[in-house]
Write a protein that holds these residues in place. Structure first.
Motif, PDB file in Angstrom:
ATOM      1  N   MET A   1       0.824  -1.199   0.000  1.00 41.25           N
ATOM      2  CA  MET A   1       0.000   0.000   0.000  1.00 41.25           C
ATOM      3  C   MET A   1       0.863   1.256   0.000  1.00 41.25           C
ATOM      4  SD  MET A   1      -2.703   1.890   1.847  1.00 41.25           S
ATOM      5  CE  MET A   1      -1.322   2.118   2.940  1.00 41.25           C
TER       6      MET A   1
ATOM      7  N   LEU B   1      -0.682   0.412  10.586  1.00 41.35           N
ATOM      8  CA  LEU B   1      -0.580   1.624   9.780  1.00 41.35           C
ATOM      9  C   LEU B   1      -0.685   2.816  10.710  1.00 41.35           C
ATOM     10  CD1 LEU B   1      -0.539   2.868   6.893  1.00 41.35           C
ATOM     11  CD2 LEU B   1      -3.035   2.852   6.974  1.00 41.35           C
TER      12      LEU B   1
ATOM     13  N   MET C   1      -3.088   6.464  15.007  1.00 41.12           N
ATOM     14  CA  MET C   1      -3.233   5.167  14.356  1.00 41.12           C
ATOM     15  C   MET C   1      -4.297   5.227  13.279  1.00 41.12           C
ATOM     16  SD  MET C   1      -2.648   2.790  17.658  1.00 41.12           S
ATOM     17  CE  MET C   1      -3.463   3.927  18.757  1.00 41.12           C
ATOM     18  N   LEU C   2      -4.008   4.630  12.162  1.00 42.37           N
ATOM     19  CA  LEU C   2      -4.959   4.603  11.047  1.00 42.37           C
ATOM     20  C   LEU C   2      -5.358   3.154  10.799  1.00 42.37           C
ATOM     21  CD1 LEU C   2      -3.035   6.967   8.616  1.00 42.37           C
ATOM     22  CD2 LEU C   2      -4.933   7.592  10.103  1.00 42.37           C
ATOM     23  N   GLY C   3      -6.385   2.969  10.023  1.00 41.75           N
ATOM     24  CA  GLY C   3      -6.791   1.607   9.691  1.00 41.75           C
ATOM     25  C   GLY C   3      -8.033   1.195  10.422  1.00 41.75           C
ATOM     26  N   ARG C   4      -8.329  -0.088  10.337  1.00 40.74           N
ATOM     27  CA  ARG C   4      -9.556  -0.587  10.949  1.00 40.74           C
ATOM     28  C   ARG C   4      -9.529  -0.474  12.459  1.00 40.74           C
ATOM     29  NH1 ARG C   4      -7.920  -5.792   8.749  1.00 40.74           N
ATOM     30  NH2 ARG C   4      -6.079  -4.490   8.497  1.00 40.74           N
TER      31      ARG C   4
ATOM     32  N   VAL D   1      -6.392  13.589   6.643  1.00 40.95           N
ATOM     33  CA  VAL D   1      -6.646  12.156   6.524  1.00 40.95           C
ATOM     34  C   VAL D   1      -8.048  11.954   7.082  1.00 40.95           C
ATOM     35  CG1 VAL D   1      -6.040   9.821   7.243  1.00 40.95           C
ATOM     36  CG2 VAL D   1      -4.228  11.472   6.779  1.00 40.95           C
TER      37      VAL D   1
ATOM     38  N   LEU E   1     -11.092   5.839   3.219  1.00 42.76           N
ATOM     39  CA  LEU E   1     -10.115   6.615   3.984  1.00 42.76           C
ATOM     40  C   LEU E   1      -9.078   7.145   3.006  1.00 42.76           C
ATOM     41  CD1 LEU E   1      -9.031   7.438   6.822  1.00 42.76           C
ATOM     42  CD2 LEU E   1      -7.675   5.351   6.783  1.00 42.76           C
TER      43      LEU E   1
ATOM     44  N   LEU F   1      -5.767   5.282   1.580  1.00 40.13           N
ATOM     45  CA  LEU F   1      -5.250   4.532   2.721  1.00 40.13           C
ATOM     46  C   LEU F   1      -6.253   3.437   3.073  1.00 40.13           C
ATOM     47  CD1 LEU F   1      -4.238   7.551   4.975  1.00 40.13           C
ATOM     48  CD2 LEU F   1      -2.729   6.226   3.506  1.00 40.13           C
ATOM     49  N   GLY F   2      -5.823   2.519   3.902  1.00 38.99           N
ATOM     50  CA  GLY F   2      -6.748   1.491   4.358  1.00 38.99           C
ATOM     51  C   GLY F   2      -6.450   0.157   3.735  1.00 38.99           C
ATOM     52  N   ARG F   3      -7.384  -0.740   3.914  1.00 36.84           N
ATOM     53  CA  ARG F   3      -7.173  -2.095   3.416  1.00 36.84           C
ATOM     54  C   ARG F   3      -7.112  -2.155   1.907  1.00 36.84           C
ATOM     55  NH1 ARG F   3     -12.420  -3.260   5.786  1.00 36.84           N
ATOM     56  NH2 ARG F   3     -12.289  -1.003   5.808  1.00 36.84           N
TER      57      ARG F   3
ATOM     58  N   MET G   1     -12.934   6.633  13.893  1.00 34.10           N
ATOM     59  CA  MET G   1     -11.473   6.598  13.833  1.00 34.10           C
ATOM     60  C   MET G   1     -10.910   8.011  13.743  1.00 34.10           C
ATOM     61  SD  MET G   1      -8.477   5.312  11.942  1.00 34.10           S
ATOM     62  CE  MET G   1      -9.080   6.564  10.811  1.00 34.10           C
ATOM     63  N   SER G   2      -9.789   8.160  14.329  1.00 37.13           N
ATOM     64  CA  SER G   2      -9.150   9.466  14.296  1.00 37.13           C
ATOM     65  C   SER G   2      -8.612   9.798  12.919  1.00 37.13           C
ATOM     66  CB  SER G   2      -8.001   9.517  15.294  1.00 37.13           C
ATOM     67  OG  SER G   2      -8.439  10.081  16.509  1.00 37.13           O
TER      68      SER G   2
END
Lengths: 140, 140, 140, 140
Positions: free
Chosen positions: A1, B73, B105-108, C10, C73, C106-108, D1-2
């Motif tokens: 990614m 991430l 923190m990013l992501g799920r 973000v 995201l 970003l993300g999965r 989420m932040s």
DNA sequence: TTTT
DNA sequence: TTTT
């Protein structure tokens, strides 16, 4: 990614940019940039200076060579890149550089003037070999 | 004059944070972070990964130890710092690190949960824990 | 003198991008983006969401239309622009928008896949129309 | 989420900061900041200026009141916040502001001097009220 | 309303 | 090696 790798600096050039031309004619400019931070330690003012190795490619290198000089204050945006090399003794070493993507000169107008080519503005310059001129046909 | 020395990264941890405690109990966490960039080279997709040495101090180190893990991430904001050290052969070397000032923190959501302490949000954390006195007791 | 006007966000898209084409065929995409911040208020977690009006031009608008969707995201870099307009009652109002200059998903990995064009990475895309145009040959 | 909501500006103050004190004594400073961009349009230089509404709270407001003045060049880091209000006619309007989190004065040394308190450097100041408050014992 |  |  994909990720983000961004550096933003405002500081002074420690030396004039040094320009080399690679095979193929690609220009590369490099110079040290100092960013200073002042803080209080036990009630006394302490200045700490960090030195950065700036690298500029192609058109950006040309503009740097033309307008940037030792002592100038400049805003630089770029990314980090660490590369390895061998020193004269054959020892492998690493160096981290800031590969500039654009820069903007800050400071007094006179700082932007050179003997040969006085300029009337500090411009933002991009590593895109052209101009990023979104502006030409905008409706605003 | 003061300058600006700012780094913004979004990437994945290459390893779990490694935490040390200095004399005086100050915590220092460090880990490698990868930021990848994908671009086209002759019509083919090429991925280039850059590795960054991240360092976190005090309260920020504690939070990192608690919530960051290999593979996560994360958005990191900090500054560049180059320091010298001697390797085992006594050769002077330089290393450039990103001293983090805060991270998010990013992501799920599940990425932010640990067995011990499930959390419901990724929070921004700052290296302030009292004072910004990064400098007072640093070993550099 | 030139200055710096930079925004880094973000967040998640609140809606699918809406694309219009101006006379001349220039594409403009726009959508709301939410950035949330969580903080403690009297020991309780409070989330505050800020909404941003994102605008993308030309090639960037095309890529946005193709790959960005409600809920995704995304990292966005751009600049602030405030413009005035008249509402239906003829009252002059102002709106501040973030004119995106590039973005990175970003993300999965699955977040970057569309039915038509599965992708294996999130790419950075720039509003430079001809140079650095990662966008030409996407899926990136 | 932040998420991330970050603004970075370098520009000149259009007016002196205006300081108010809320019930409870909390200080709020606000002022317009201009960021100019110069670009080529049909071979001619065109300057476009963007105006930003800057807001500073607490200790940061105090430092701003003390050291920032109309015309000064400043680096500002903060976040976007859009809020609604009713104008005198009772019409609901929106305004987007940049809530500053820290700033650094740029430019010549003389730019940092005030009649009352000549200073020898531009310092970075943070909005953290008690922590990281470089501001307490300025001139820093 | 800034600056060059 | 910069600047204040």
């Amino acid at each position: 990614m994909s990720g983000i790798n961004k550096v933003i600096l405002v500081g002074h050039l420690g030396k004039d940019p040094e320009v080399r031309h690679l095979e193929g004619g690609v220009a590369v400019a490099s110079f040290p940039l100092a960013t200073s931070e002042t803080f209080n330690k036990d009630g006394r003012k302490v200045e700490q200076t960090e030195w950065h190795n700036i690298v500029m490619w192609r058109g950006l290198a040309d503009v740097a060579a033309k307008y940037l000089q030792k002592g100038k204050l400049v805003y630089i945006e770029g990314k980090l890149r660490t590369r390895s090399f061998e020193d004269k003794e054959g020892i492998k070493k690493y160096t981290t550089e800031v590969v500039a993507e654009n820069f903007t000169m800050l400071g007094r107008k006179t700082d932007f003037e050179t003997e040969a080519a006085p300029r009337t503005n500090g411009g933002r310059t991009n590593d895109t070999d052209g101009y990023r001129n979104d502006a030409d046909d905008l409706p605003f």
